[in-house]
Scaffold this motif. Structure first.
Motif, PDB file in Angstrom:
ATOM      1  N   ILE A  33      -5.052  -1.914  -3.508  1.00 30.98           N
ATOM      2  CA  ILE A  33      -5.329  -3.235  -4.076  1.00 30.98           C
ATOM      3  C   ILE A  33      -4.169  -3.632  -4.983  1.00 30.98           C
ATOM      4  O   ILE A  33      -3.800  -2.887  -5.893  1.00 30.98           O
ATOM      5  CB  ILE A  33      -6.636  -3.258  -4.884  1.00 30.98           C
ATOM      6  N   PHE A  34      -3.575  -4.795  -4.718  1.00 27.51           N
ATOM      7  CA  PHE A  34      -2.612  -5.389  -5.629  1.00 27.51           C
ATOM      8  C   PHE A  34      -3.407  -6.205  -6.653  1.00 27.51           C
ATOM      9  O   PHE A  34      -4.138  -7.124  -6.286  1.00 27.51           O
ATOM     10  CB  PHE A  34      -1.649  -6.327  -4.898  1.00 27.51           C
ATOM     11  N   ILE A  35      -3.261  -5.887  -7.933  1.00 27.22           N
ATOM     12  CA  ILE A  35      -3.908  -6.661  -8.997  1.00 27.22           C
ATOM     13  C   ILE A  35      -2.844  -7.565  -9.601  1.00 27.22           C
ATOM     14  O   ILE A  35      -1.877  -7.094 -10.209  1.00 27.22           O
ATOM     15  CB  ILE A  35      -4.519  -5.747 -10.067  1.00 27.22           C
ATOM     16  N   ALA A  42       4.700  -9.415   0.239  1.00 29.23           N
ATOM     17  CA  ALA A  42       4.707  -7.960   0.422  1.00 29.23           C
ATOM     18  C   ALA A  42       3.484  -7.509   1.210  1.00 29.23           C
ATOM     19  O   ALA A  42       3.582  -6.659   2.104  1.00 29.23           O
ATOM     20  CB  ALA A  42       4.752  -7.265  -0.942  1.00 29.23           C
ATOM     21  N   LEU A  43       2.340  -8.094   0.896  1.00 26.64           N
ATOM     22  CA  LEU A  43       1.115  -7.731   1.616  1.00 26.64           C
ATOM     23  C   LEU A  43       1.227  -8.102   3.090  1.00 26.64           C
ATOM     24  O   LEU A  43       0.902  -7.291   3.978  1.00 26.64           O
ATOM     25  CB  LEU A  43      -0.078  -8.429   0.974  1.00 26.64           C
ATOM     26  N   GLU A  44       1.689  -9.316   3.368  1.00 27.65           N
ATOM     27  CA  GLU A  44       1.806  -9.759   4.759  1.00 27.65           C
ATOM     28  C   GLU A  44       2.775  -8.872   5.545  1.00 27.65           C
ATOM     29  O   GLU A  44       2.502  -8.484   6.676  1.00 27.65           O
ATOM     30  CB  GLU A  44       2.283 -11.219   4.799  1.00 27.65           C
ATOM     31  N   ARG A  45       3.911  -8.546   4.928  1.00 35.57           N
ATOM     32  CA  ARG A  45       4.901  -7.741   5.632  1.00 35.57           C
ATOM     33  C   ARG A  45       4.427  -6.297   5.804  1.00 35.57           C
ATOM     34  O   ARG A  45       4.683  -5.671   6.837  1.00 35.57           O
ATOM     35  CB  ARG A  45       6.234  -7.790   4.886  1.00 35.57           C
ATOM     36  N   ALA A  46       3.748  -5.760   4.801  1.00 37.38           N
ATOM     37  CA  ALA A  46       3.266  -4.384   4.898  1.00 37.38           C
ATOM     38  C   ALA A  46       2.263  -4.237   6.029  1.00 37.38           C
ATOM     39  O   ALA A  46       2.240  -3.221   6.733  1.00 37.38           O
ATOM     40  CB  ALA A  46       2.632  -3.960   3.569  1.00 37.38           C
ATOM     41  N   GLN A  47       1.444  -5.253   6.218  1.00 41.36           N
ATOM     42  CA  GLN A  47       0.461  -5.204   7.294  1.00 41.36           C
ATOM     43  C   GLN A  47       1.085  -5.452   8.655  1.00 41.36           C
ATOM     44  O   GLN A  47       0.764  -4.764   9.630  1.00 41.36           O
ATOM     45  CB  GLN A  47      -0.641  -6.240   7.037  1.00 41.36           C
ATOM     46  N   GLY A  79       2.724  -1.121   9.063  1.00 42.99           N
ATOM     47  CA  GLY A  79       1.613  -0.297   9.504  1.00 42.99           C
ATOM     48  C   GLY A  79       0.497  -0.080   8.514  1.00 42.99           C
ATOM     49  O   GLY A  79      -0.455   0.649   8.809  1.00 42.99           O
ATOM     50  N   PHE A  80       0.572  -0.680   7.322  1.00 40.76           N
ATOM     51  CA  PHE A  80      -0.525  -0.520   6.360  1.00 40.76           C
ATOM     52  C   PHE A  80      -1.732  -1.333   6.830  1.00 40.76           C
ATOM     53  O   PHE A  80      -1.603  -2.491   7.207  1.00 40.76           O
ATOM     54  CB  PHE A  80      -0.085  -0.957   4.966  1.00 40.76           C
ATOM     55  N   GLU A  81      -2.887  -0.712   6.779  1.00 45.01           N
ATOM     56  CA  GLU A  81      -4.058  -1.303   7.427  1.00 45.01           C
ATOM     57  C   GLU A  81      -5.100  -1.857   6.469  1.00 45.01           C
ATOM     58  O   GLU A  81      -5.906  -2.690   6.857  1.00 45.01           O
ATOM     59  CB  GLU A  81      -4.729  -0.240   8.321  1.00 45.01           C
TER      60      GLU A  81
END
Length: 579
Positions: A96-98, A112-117, A121-123
């Motif tokens: 969780i990014f706070i 960062a969240l969009e690219r990581a997913q 491969g972050f799920e």
């Protein structure tokens, strides 16, 4: 060494506190005892520096897994956030990014969240936005701005940190935090002042933690009484009277302990008839460098019976504001080099749509050349337009990003045959080389658009104009998701959305490709021109806009006008190749 060097400051933090690691060149502080894939939810926070001890001071057992620290009052880079993520979590971990609700932080952590997913491969990633400022009435808060995140975020770190340490899953933790913020169970109001000859002067209530002007001003006074009365009235608009509450009284960095004591004494006496105060935390939780000021946060205990349990959960962090357990077992803090990131998920073109090797690749190359050269040539004009209500750098920013794309195109480094990969490449180029809000927004736009061009591997499927119509829609939706901008806010979205709607209509009618593109272009141009008559409701220009003193603009919105420029260039490129 510069007195504003963030890396030097964090290195000093590690020398004084065990159990931490610093990712060199990324300004990320992480728990040394963190174990990836241990089943526990990882909590990552951060933002601009200058708010110490937030957020690095709350990294440790019972609170944050890591904190990403940008320059003074500046959001951290997407690269730093991604490197922090991959240093503390595996693909299968829940994270969780706070994030405090500020545009720059939303865009950086969102990208960062969009690219990581999509590419790493972050799920199981979530982003929790914290905005609990109650200085501004709800009716006056623009959706594109929202409530600012203030010292209440520290309580969120504490509550969710306890839940993560106890082994709660991501759904329980995220939902607990989201309902806490969205349900108005936390509210903060702050004020700043100058002390002169035993008198409080230049009082500003609702002043931002980055030096933004206050929402209200008050006449000079000899004590805190009138300020507290005003603050309580605002707090009760969010947190109902008679509630059992926790108070967090925060020093903004430049208030003496002597004055803090006087304020707390007066506040507690005045708030007794309003709330049942069960607990008080007082100290410097989230500062604004050395700003003389104080903020008050109210946490409604009626939200959950477990709040006090989570507040009492033992922590071991550099900040001792919530107590500190025995640190003897912790290892000496160290600095580490994370190195150049490798692709965590190998590029797989087997499930990517492709375009034809001859006509399609030529068209893609021609479009990029036409679009980027047009934007570079319009640098000075866009800067002139932007000076009317902004910083005067829109043209420079967009021109810089366009030049970087051209450089990669001319070097043969762009994958013109696979739209998904191409759009992701452009997204990364703009994130790294363009800068500013425009760079973040376009980076999000291209990342969102890229998601359309993947399918279950069932043979070699080629791209149609319908795919690009859907990609345009996905890109716009991704901008809205993180920028919170709406149609009519006088931004690039006004031009993009009109163009997207006309393109979708033309595609549904089965019109020829060139007619569809022309429809898109005309929609963008017409909508961009209309922004000249709009009042800015998002971005820096919105601060100058006021219904009481309406602004008559000479030019359209620079971001919208830039869209019309590249839309026209795109059409001209299509004409050259397709006719």
């Amino acid at each position: 060494m510069s007195l504003s060097n963030v890396g030097s400051s964090l290195t000093g933090l590690l020398k004084a506190h065990p159990g931490l690691q610093l990712l060199v060149d990324r300004n990320c502080v992480v728990r040394a005892d963190n174990v990836a894939a241990d089943g526990k939810v990882k909590l990552i926070s951060g933002g601009g520096s200058g708010h110490e001890p937030a957020h690095a001071g709350y990294v440790g057992r019972g609170m944050l897994t890591a904190a990403v620290c940008g320059d003074i009052y500046s959001s951290p880079s997407v690269t730093a956030i991604l490197d922090c993520l991959r240093s503390v979590a595996s693909f299968k971990d829940s994270v969780i990014f706070i994030v405090k609700n500020y545009t720059g932080d939303r865009l950086s952590f969102g990208m960062a969240l969009e690219r990581a997913q999509a590419a790493m491969g972050f799920e199981n990633l979530r982003m929790l936005l914290v905005g609990e400022d109650c200085a501004i009435e709800d009716s006056n808060i623009r959706k594109s701005v929202g409530k600012r995140g203030l010292a209440g975020v520290v309580l969120v770190h504490k509550l969710l940190g306890a839940m993560a340490e106890k082994g709660c899953d991501i759904e329980e933790i995220y939902n607990f935090g989201e309902r806490l913020i969205q349900g108005n169970f936390v509210a903060t109001i702050g004020f700043t002042f100058d002390l002169k000859d035993d008198t409080l002067e230049n009082i500003e209530i609702g002043k931002g933690i980055h030096g933004e002007p206050g929402v209200y001003t008050m006449k000079a006074c000899k004590d805190f009484s009138s300020i507290i009365d005003f603050a309580i009235a605002k707090l009760t608009n969010r947190v109902s009277k008679a509630a059992d509450v926790v108070l967090l009284i925060n020093n903004l960095g430049g208030t003496s302990e002597f004055l803090m004591g006087i304020f707390v004494n007066s506040l507690v006496e005045k708030i007794k008839p309003v709330y049942s105060v069960r607990r008080i935390y007082c100290g410097t939780f989230l500062s604004s460098l050395n700003q003389a000021g104080i903020s008050v946060t109210v946490l409604n205990l009626g939200y959950s019976q477990k709040i006090l349990e989570y507040l009492d959960f033992a922590v071991n962090t550099p900040s001792t504001l919530f107590g500190k357990s025995d640190a003897a077992y912790l290892p000496i803090s160290t600095t580490i080099y994370i190195g150049i990131p490798e692709p965590l998920v190998p590029l797989n073109i087997s499930n990517m749509y492709t375009i034809s090797e001859d006509l399609g690749v030529k068209l893609a190359s021609t479009i990029l050349n036409f679009v980027c050269e047009a934007l570079v040539s319009c640098t000075s004009m866009l800067n002139i337009i932007d000076r009317e209500a902004g910083d005067g750098d829109t043209g420079t920013t967009i021109g810089k990003g366009s030049g970087a794309i051209l450089e990669q195109l001319n070097a043969g480094k762009l994958d013109l045959a696979h739209p998904r990969h191409l759009l992701q490449q452009i997204s990364i180029i703009l994130q790294q080389d363009m800068g500013g809000s425009s760079g973040a927004l376009y980076s999000l736009f291209f990342q969102g658009a890229s998601t359309v061009f993947t399918y279950p591997a069932e043979g070699n499927q080629t791209v149609s104009i319908a795919h690009w119509s859907r990609a345009l829609c996905e890109g716009i939706d991704t901008i809205v998701k993180y920028a919170l901008t709406e149609i009519g806010d006088r931004t690039m979205l006004d031009a993009l959305k009109e163009g997207e709607q006309r393109l979708a209509s033309s595609v549904s009618q089965g019109l020829p490709v060139l007619d569809c593109v022309e429809s898109f272009t005309k929609g963008c141009e017409e909508a961009a021109r209309k922004t000249q008559q709009m009042v800015a409701k998002a971005g820096r220009a919105s601060y100058a806009a006021s219904s009481a003193t309406p602004i008559v603009y000479k030019y359209p919105d620079p971001g919208a006008h830039a869209v019309s420029i590249w839309a026209r260039a795109l059409f001209e490129a299509c004409k050259q190749v397709l006719v």
